[in-house]
Design an enzyme around this catalytic site. Structure first.
Site, PDB file in Angstrom:
ATOM      1  N   HIS A  16      77.524  38.716  29.627  1.00  0.00           N
ATOM      2  CA  HIS A  16      77.137  39.251  28.325  1.00  0.00           C
ATOM      3  C   HIS A  16      75.619  39.225  28.146  1.00  0.00           C
ATOM      4  CE1 HIS A  16      76.969  38.750  23.762  1.00  0.00           C
ATOM      5  NE2 HIS A  16      77.560  39.921  23.943  1.00  0.00           N
ATOM      6  N   HIS A  61      69.741  44.525  22.473  1.00  0.00           N
ATOM      7  CA  HIS A  61      70.885  44.353  21.573  1.00  0.00           C
ATOM      8  C   HIS A  61      70.591  44.852  20.170  1.00  0.00           C
ATOM      9  CE1 HIS A  61      73.335  42.239  18.572  1.00  0.00           C
ATOM     10  NE2 HIS A  61      74.309  42.439  19.428  1.00  0.00           N
TER      11      HIS A  61
HETATM   12  O1  G3P Z   1      80.000  44.119  23.598  1.00  0.00           O
HETATM   13  C1  G3P Z   1      80.752  42.990  23.352  1.00  0.00           C
HETATM   14  C2  G3P Z   1      79.960  42.197  22.403  1.00  0.00           C
HETATM   15  O2  G3P Z   1      78.695  42.116  22.987  1.00  0.00           O
HETATM   16  C3  G3P Z   1      79.876  42.877  21.075  1.00  0.00           C
HETATM   17  O3  G3P Z   1      79.001  42.226  20.253  1.00  0.00           O
HETATM   18  O4  G3P Z   1      76.913  42.145  19.038  1.00  0.00           O
HETATM   19  O5  G3P Z   1      77.089  40.946  21.198  1.00  0.00           O
HETATM   20  O6  G3P Z   1      76.977  43.422  21.159  1.00  0.00           O
HETATM   21  P1  G3P Z   1      77.432  42.200  20.424  1.00  0.00           P
HETATM   22 CA    CA Z   2      77.441  44.166  23.411  1.00  0.00          CA
END
Ligand code: G3P
Ligand code: CA
Length: 271
Positions: free
Chosen positions: A18, A60
């Site tokens: 992530h 992000h």
């Molecule tokens: O993409 C999965 C997760 O990352 C969604 O939340 O805010 O971390 O992009 P975010």
């Molecule tokens: Ca994401």
């Protein structure tokens, strides 16, 4: 850990780094992506935004403020302006115990740079962020992927790229352009209590995506089993705790997003 339904079907639980190995290094920087891959992640997760001059960058937030020393919206800055910013020092300040002088002065990568750097040495799990703010983002993304040979029949077959979004409209747009691209519908439950998904909602998602990505805090075994029974994959986000990883696997998830790909790799190797 016991045999999860996903394992029982011979389906591998995919390890999605992530924002890269963002528990160890500044998110969405080359070292973070490198580390995630080194730690055994199957997929490098990338959030994309678009600059004033129409370039796709990996970030992000819609604004520069949190992860660089710049301020304001990405859409109001050119790539050249964003390239002048330091995308690593914030991490050293925020996490002094993890600080590393190597992170100082890191640049915001473009999607193109990351695809050039890693080629097919990693798989990519790309999120169209705020697509309503960036007209043409989907077309640009697909053009970039194609230019890197990531939409060939072979690449599509092995799911070299998965595209995810909270925006059903964005996913449907991509599906219309190229129905072969594997898509995941992200879901965000914020109500009190557990999140609910109906058969009707899953039927609708089935029309363009092969799975869902809900926030882990609001789901349980029943939710996971219901989704799996419907024939959809499920990749919850963001699971950093080893106990929670084991539990999710036991519930039958088919993958998960984690800031600690190293922890998930250990679990998937029975450690
Ligand atoms: O993409 C999965 C997760 O990352 C969604 O939340 O805010 O971390 O992009 P975010
Ligand atoms: Ca994401």
């Amino acid at each position: 850990i016991g045999l999860s339904p996903a394992h029982a079907e011979g389906k591998k639980v995919i390890n999605i780094a992530h924002r890269g190995a963002s528990g160890h290094a500044p998110e969405h920087t080359m070292p973070s992506y490198e580390l995630g891959k080194k730690m055994g992640a199957d997929y490098t997760e990338i959030d994309i935004q678009m600059t004033k001059d129409g370039k796709l960058i990996n970030m992000h937030d819609e604004t520069l403020d949190r992860t660089t020393e710049g301020t304001g919206a990405v859409k109001d800055h050119t790539l050249a302006e964003i390239k002048k910013l330091d995308a690593g020092s914030w991490f050293n300040k925020e996490y002094p115990k993890l600080a590393n002088p190597k992170f100082v002065g890191l640049k915001v990568p473009t999607l193109d740079e990351v695809l050039t750097h890693f080629g097919n040495k990693t798989k990519y799990y790309i999120e169209t962020k705020s697509p309503e703010v960036y007209p043409g983002m989907e077309e640009k993304l697909l053009k970039t992927l194609k230019a890197h040979g990531l939409l060939t029949p072979e690449a599509l077959k092995k799911k070299q790229v998965i595209i995810q979004s909270f925006s059903a409209a964005s996913l449907k747009k991509i599906h219309k352009i190229n129905p072969q691209i594997p898509l995941i519908q992200l879901l965000w439950y914020e109500e009190k209590g557990l999140g609910k998904i109906t058969e009707k909602e899953m039927d609708e998602i089935d029309n363009y995506a092969y799975g869902v990505g809900p926030n882990i805090e609001k789901i349980n075994r029943d939710y996971v089993q219901k989704v799996r029974k419907h024939g959809l994959d499920i990749h919850p986000y963001t699971i950093n705790d080893k106990k929670q990883m084991k539990q999710a696997i036991e519930w039958g998830v088919t993958g998960m997003f984690t800031n600690y790909a190293d922890r998930l790799t250990k679990i998937l190797h029975g450690k």
